[in-house]
Design a protein around this motif. Structure first.
Motif, PDB file in Angstrom:
ATOM      1  N   GLU A  95       0.904  -1.328   0.067  1.00  0.00           N
ATOM      2  CA  GLU A  95       0.040  -0.007  -0.084  1.00  0.00           C
ATOM      3  C   GLU A  95       0.802   1.287   0.055  1.00  0.00           C
ATOM      4  O   GLU A  95       0.595   2.127  -0.631  1.00  0.00           O
ATOM      5  CB  GLU A  95      -0.896   0.139   1.108  1.00  0.00           C
ATOM      6  CG  GLU A  95      -1.901  -1.149   1.313  1.00  0.00           C
ATOM      7  CD  GLU A  95      -1.234  -2.256   1.952  1.00  0.00           C
ATOM      8  OE1 GLU A  95      -0.066  -2.508   2.138  1.00  0.00           O
ATOM      9  OE2 GLU A  95      -2.129  -3.166   2.259  1.00  0.00           O
ATOM     10  N   LEU A  98       2.879   1.702  -3.457  1.00  0.00           N
ATOM     11  CA  LEU A  98       1.679   2.539  -4.338  1.00  0.00           C
ATOM     12  C   LEU A  98       1.802   3.835  -4.232  1.00  0.00           C
ATOM     13  O   LEU A  98       1.497   4.575  -5.462  1.00  0.00           O
ATOM     14  CB  LEU A  98       0.409   1.563  -4.262  1.00  0.00           C
ATOM     15  CG  LEU A  98       0.582   0.159  -5.068  1.00  0.00           C
ATOM     16  CD1 LEU A  98      -0.750  -0.610  -4.727  1.00  0.00           C
ATOM     17  CD2 LEU A  98       1.164   0.136  -6.515  1.00  0.00           C
ATOM     18  N   THR A 136      -5.182   4.864 -10.017  1.00  0.00           N
ATOM     19  CA  THR A 136      -5.414   3.425  -9.557  1.00  0.00           C
ATOM     20  C   THR A 136      -4.616   3.143  -8.301  1.00  0.00           C
ATOM     21  O   THR A 136      -4.972   2.686  -7.382  1.00  0.00           O
ATOM     22  CB  THR A 136      -5.303   2.220 -10.769  1.00  0.00           C
ATOM     23  OG1 THR A 136      -5.881   2.645 -11.895  1.00  0.00           O
ATOM     24  CG2 THR A 136      -5.649   1.004 -10.163  1.00  0.00           C
ATOM     25  N   MET A 137      -3.107   3.663  -8.577  1.00  0.00           N
ATOM     26  CA  MET A 137      -2.361   3.588  -7.295  1.00  0.00           C
ATOM     27  C   MET A 137      -2.797   4.074  -6.059  1.00  0.00           C
ATOM     28  O   MET A 137      -2.755   3.805  -4.948  1.00  0.00           O
ATOM     29  CB  MET A 137      -0.882   3.723  -7.679  1.00  0.00           C
ATOM     30  CG  MET A 137      -0.294   2.898  -8.666  1.00  0.00           C
ATOM     31  SD  MET A 137       1.197   3.728  -9.225  1.00  0.00           S
ATOM     32  CE  MET A 137       1.746   2.452 -10.398  1.00  0.00           C
ATOM     33  N   VAL A 139      -5.743   5.318  -5.382  1.00  0.00           N
ATOM     34  CA  VAL A 139      -7.034   4.648  -4.706  1.00  0.00           C
ATOM     35  C   VAL A 139      -6.405   3.764  -3.775  1.00  0.00           C
ATOM     36  O   VAL A 139      -7.252   3.572  -2.746  1.00  0.00           O
ATOM     37  CB  VAL A 139      -7.878   4.103  -5.939  1.00  0.00           C
ATOM     38  CG1 VAL A 139      -9.107   3.358  -5.501  1.00  0.00           C
ATOM     39  CG2 VAL A 139      -8.362   5.519  -6.623  1.00  0.00           C
ATOM     40  N   TYR A 140      -5.805   2.729  -4.419  1.00  0.00           N
ATOM     41  CA  TYR A 140      -5.482   1.605  -3.517  1.00  0.00           C
ATOM     42  C   TYR A 140      -4.883   1.971  -2.273  1.00  0.00           C
ATOM     43  O   TYR A 140      -5.024   1.587  -1.075  1.00  0.00           O
ATOM     44  CB  TYR A 140      -4.350   0.556  -4.380  1.00  0.00           C
ATOM     45  CG  TYR A 140      -4.235  -0.607  -3.796  1.00  0.00           C
ATOM     46  CD1 TYR A 140      -5.168  -1.795  -4.215  1.00  0.00           C
ATOM     47  CD2 TYR A 140      -3.309  -1.088  -2.965  1.00  0.00           C
ATOM     48  CE1 TYR A 140      -5.048  -3.112  -3.458  1.00  0.00           C
ATOM     49  CE2 TYR A 140      -3.072  -2.144  -2.126  1.00  0.00           C
ATOM     50  CZ  TYR A 140      -3.905  -3.118  -2.552  1.00  0.00           C
ATOM     51  OH  TYR A 140      -3.816  -4.538  -1.774  1.00  0.00           O
ATOM     52  N   HIS A 141      -3.917   2.974  -2.351  1.00  0.00           N
ATOM     53  CA  HIS A 141      -3.198   3.372  -1.277  1.00  0.00           C
ATOM     54  C   HIS A 141      -3.899   4.007  -0.118  1.00  0.00           C
ATOM     55  O   HIS A 141      -3.865   3.553   0.951  1.00  0.00           O
ATOM     56  CB  HIS A 141      -2.171   4.491  -1.814  1.00  0.00           C
ATOM     57  CG  HIS A 141      -1.359   5.280  -0.790  1.00  0.00           C
ATOM     58  ND1 HIS A 141      -0.418   4.938  -0.003  1.00  0.00           N
ATOM     59  CD2 HIS A 141      -1.822   6.691  -0.287  1.00  0.00           C
ATOM     60  CE1 HIS A 141       0.024   5.583   0.871  1.00  0.00           C
ATOM     61  NE2 HIS A 141      -0.876   6.922   0.700  1.00  0.00           N
ATOM     62  N   LEU A 143      -7.262   3.498   0.166  1.00  0.00           N
ATOM     63  CA  LEU A 143      -8.228   2.782   0.552  1.00  0.00           C
ATOM     64  C   LEU A 143      -7.919   1.905   1.297  1.00  0.00           C
ATOM     65  O   LEU A 143      -8.524   1.308   2.611  1.00  0.00           O
ATOM     66  CB  LEU A 143      -9.069   1.998  -0.571  1.00  0.00           C
ATOM     67  CG  LEU A 143     -10.390   1.361  -0.529  1.00  0.00           C
ATOM     68  CD1 LEU A 143     -11.422   2.243  -0.217  1.00  0.00           C
ATOM     69  CD2 LEU A 143     -10.798   0.502  -1.929  1.00  0.00           C
ATOM     70  N   TYR A 144      -6.513   1.160   1.415  1.00  0.00           N
ATOM     71  CA  TYR A 144      -6.422   0.298   2.232  1.00  0.00           C
ATOM     72  C   TYR A 144      -5.168   0.487   3.338  1.00  0.00           C
ATOM     73  O   TYR A 144      -4.584  -0.154   4.199  1.00  0.00           O
ATOM     74  CB  TYR A 144      -5.551  -1.091   1.422  1.00  0.00           C
ATOM     75  CG  TYR A 144      -6.466  -1.665   0.360  1.00  0.00           C
ATOM     76  CD1 TYR A 144      -7.419  -2.439   1.308  1.00  0.00           C
ATOM     77  CD2 TYR A 144      -6.764  -1.501  -0.693  1.00  0.00           C
ATOM     78  CE1 TYR A 144      -8.489  -3.116   0.559  1.00  0.00           C
ATOM     79  CE2 TYR A 144      -7.805  -1.941  -1.597  1.00  0.00           C
ATOM     80  CZ  TYR A 144      -8.528  -2.684  -0.850  1.00  0.00           C
ATOM     81  OH  TYR A 144      -9.685  -3.578  -1.507  1.00  0.00           O
ATOM     82  N   ASN A 162     -15.781   7.251  -7.034  1.00  0.00           N
ATOM     83  CA  ASN A 162     -14.941   6.589  -8.117  1.00  0.00           C
ATOM     84  C   ASN A 162     -15.507   5.643  -9.057  1.00  0.00           C
ATOM     85  O   ASN A 162     -15.184   5.641 -10.180  1.00  0.00           O
ATOM     86  CB  ASN A 162     -13.763   5.786  -7.363  1.00  0.00           C
ATOM     87  CG  ASN A 162     -12.696   6.635  -6.518  1.00  0.00           C
ATOM     88  OD1 ASN A 162     -12.101   7.371  -7.479  1.00  0.00           O
ATOM     89  ND2 ASN A 162     -12.572   6.713  -5.155  1.00  0.00           N
TER      90      ASN A 162
END
Ligand code: HEM
Length: 188
Positions: A95, A98, A136-137, A139-141, A143-144, A162
């Motif tokens: 996370e 990213l 996308t990176m 968002v992942y970072h 979110l998690y 999103n």
């Protein structure tokens, strides 16, 4: 040092993380709106473009503060390599990695855009399409790893917003494909 001293660095990191992500969302939205039907009637493309470029720089500055604040957090005890080298920190990977890579991509997109007149348009175009990977990176970072997105309501708003953006991306891609086909037909 007081035991119960307020973890100011942690709050700074959280608030700048949230604001920079929100700005990045607006940057994506405005960038996409330039060539998306209906949206480019709502906001004039020239205005979208100017705000798009300016906000992307503000978002990047806040990302620097976001990462930099973590160096002062007494619980995390992050070092420079933790915040600059993807996958150096094993505890919060992938996370964190990213998030760091998204920061570098922001630097590349902004750098190539402000130096656009020195770069071939085709190269700038391909580089600028990296916005999808960057986003996308991020968002992942968020979110998690994000504390604030742990709450159900915040998570639902985040996911809803999103999904809306993905719909615009799809419309944007279709518009480009249709225009490309029309151009090719005119050449025949
Ligand atoms: C974090 C930085 C940035 C992100 C995430 C980003 C993202 C986007 C997105 C999603 C689009 C629409 C899809 C596309 O055409 O690829 C776009 C278009 C565009 N962006 Fe950016 N952008 C960033 C920075 C900048 C900057 C700093 C400039 C100018 C100084 C700029 C200039 C443009 C232009 C001219 C377009 C329109 C391309 C066209 O439709 O012909 N962008 N950007």
């Amino acid at each position: 040092m007081l035991e119960n001293e307020a973890p100011w660095a942690w709050y700074v990191a959280r608030v700048t993380g949230l604001i920079s992500f929100s700005l990045l969302y607006i940057v994506m939205f405005l960038g996409l709106s330039i060539r998306t039907p209906i949206l480019n009637k709502l906001v004039k493309p020239i205005h979208s473009l100017n705000i798009h470029a300016w906000l992307s720089v503000q978002a990047l500055v806040l990302v620097f503060v976001h990462g930099g604040a973590l160096l002062f957090d007494k619980y995390l005890k992050f070092t420079w390599p933790d915040i600059l080298v993807p996958f150096f920190n094993k505890t919060y990977s992938p996370e964190l990695a990213l998030g760091i890579m998204a920061m570098y991509l922001m630097l590349i997109l902004i750098g190539t855009s402000y130096l656009k007149k020195f770069i071939k348009h085709g190269i700038w175009r391909v580089v600028h399409f990296l916005n999808i990977a960057l986003y996308t990176m991020a968002v992942y970072h968020a979110l998690y790893l994000g504390t604030d997105l742990a709450s159900e309501m915040a998570r639902n708003i985040f996911i809803g917003a999103n999904i809306f953006l993905v719909v615009i991306v799809v419309i944007n891609i279709f518009t480009r494909i249709i225009k490309f086909i029309q151009r090719k037909r005119q050449q025949i």
